[in-house]
Design an enzyme around this catalytic site. Structure first.
Site, PDB file in Angstrom:
ATOM      1  N   GLU A 193     -46.890  19.567  -8.160  1.00 27.57           N
ATOM      2  CA  GLU A 193     -45.784  19.996  -7.312  1.00 27.57           C
ATOM      3  C   GLU A 193     -45.229  18.836  -6.493  1.00 27.57           C
ATOM      4  O   GLU A 193     -44.020  18.758  -6.260  1.00 27.57           O
ATOM      5  CB  GLU A 193     -46.192  21.146  -6.399  1.00 27.57           C
ATOM      6  CG  GLU A 193     -45.010  21.648  -5.591  1.00 27.57           C
ATOM      7  CD  GLU A 193     -44.970  23.150  -5.398  1.00 27.57           C
ATOM      8  OE1 GLU A 193     -44.040  23.598  -4.708  1.00 27.57           O
ATOM      9  OE2 GLU A 193     -45.828  23.872  -5.927  1.00 27.57           O
ATOM     10  N   THR A 194     -46.076  17.922  -6.085  1.00 25.77           N
ATOM     11  CA  THR A 194     -45.602  16.740  -5.363  1.00 25.77           C
ATOM     12  C   THR A 194     -44.665  15.922  -6.243  1.00 25.77           C
ATOM     13  O   THR A 194     -43.546  15.572  -5.836  1.00 25.77           O
ATOM     14  CB  THR A 194     -46.793  15.875  -4.894  1.00 25.77           C
ATOM     15  OG1 THR A 194     -47.596  16.640  -3.998  1.00 25.77           O
ATOM     16  CG2 THR A 194     -46.316  14.598  -4.213  1.00 25.77           C
TER      17      THR A 194
END
Length: 137
Positions: A52-53
């Protein structure tokens, strides 16, 4: 990003480092140490944080000025355990639209073996008025 803000970011606490970025390919690493589950393996949730980063930063790089991105859906398939060293995530775009963006994130161990495949879809929206958060540009 201001140091006080950076210290509050989950990516920093997880040891994630972005090592290469452009709108077509974003690469980051994360240590296994400090991100393990009780059996000594890299935690699946840590894979999700790395994915997700990377996907969120990639969506931000692809978004028009004045837009903000937020995760909408994340799917992770864990293929094999990572036991030590660093894992590397390579994020590439699948769809870059005005209102959504979707990325594939392939995570590998130091031997180059795929440990996780993730897909992240982000919502691209107007930045709220007065939003002082840093834009990943």
């Amino acid at each position: 990003m201001a140091p006080a803000v950076a210290e509050q970011q989950l990516a920093g606490k997880m040891g994630i480092e972005i090592i290469d970025w452009n709108p077509d390919r974003l690469v980051g690493t994360m240590p296994v140490d400090g991100n393990r589950q009780p059996y000594g393996l890299l935690h699946g949730g840590a894979n999700a944080v790395l994915a997700e980063t990377l996907g969120s930063w990639a969506a931000g790089l692809n978004a028009e000025p004045g837009k903000a991105v937020v995760g909408l859906e994340l799917s992770c398939t864990h293929h094999r355990a990572a036991l030590s060293g660093l894992v590397t995530g390579v994020c590439t775009p699948l769809h870059r639209g005005r209102s959504t963006a979707t990325f594939e994130i392939v995570i590998t161990d130091e031997a180059g073996r795929r440990t996780c495949t993730a897909r992240l879809t982000c919502l691209v929206r107007e930045r709220p008025p007065g939003d002082a958060q840093a834009t990943p540009r």
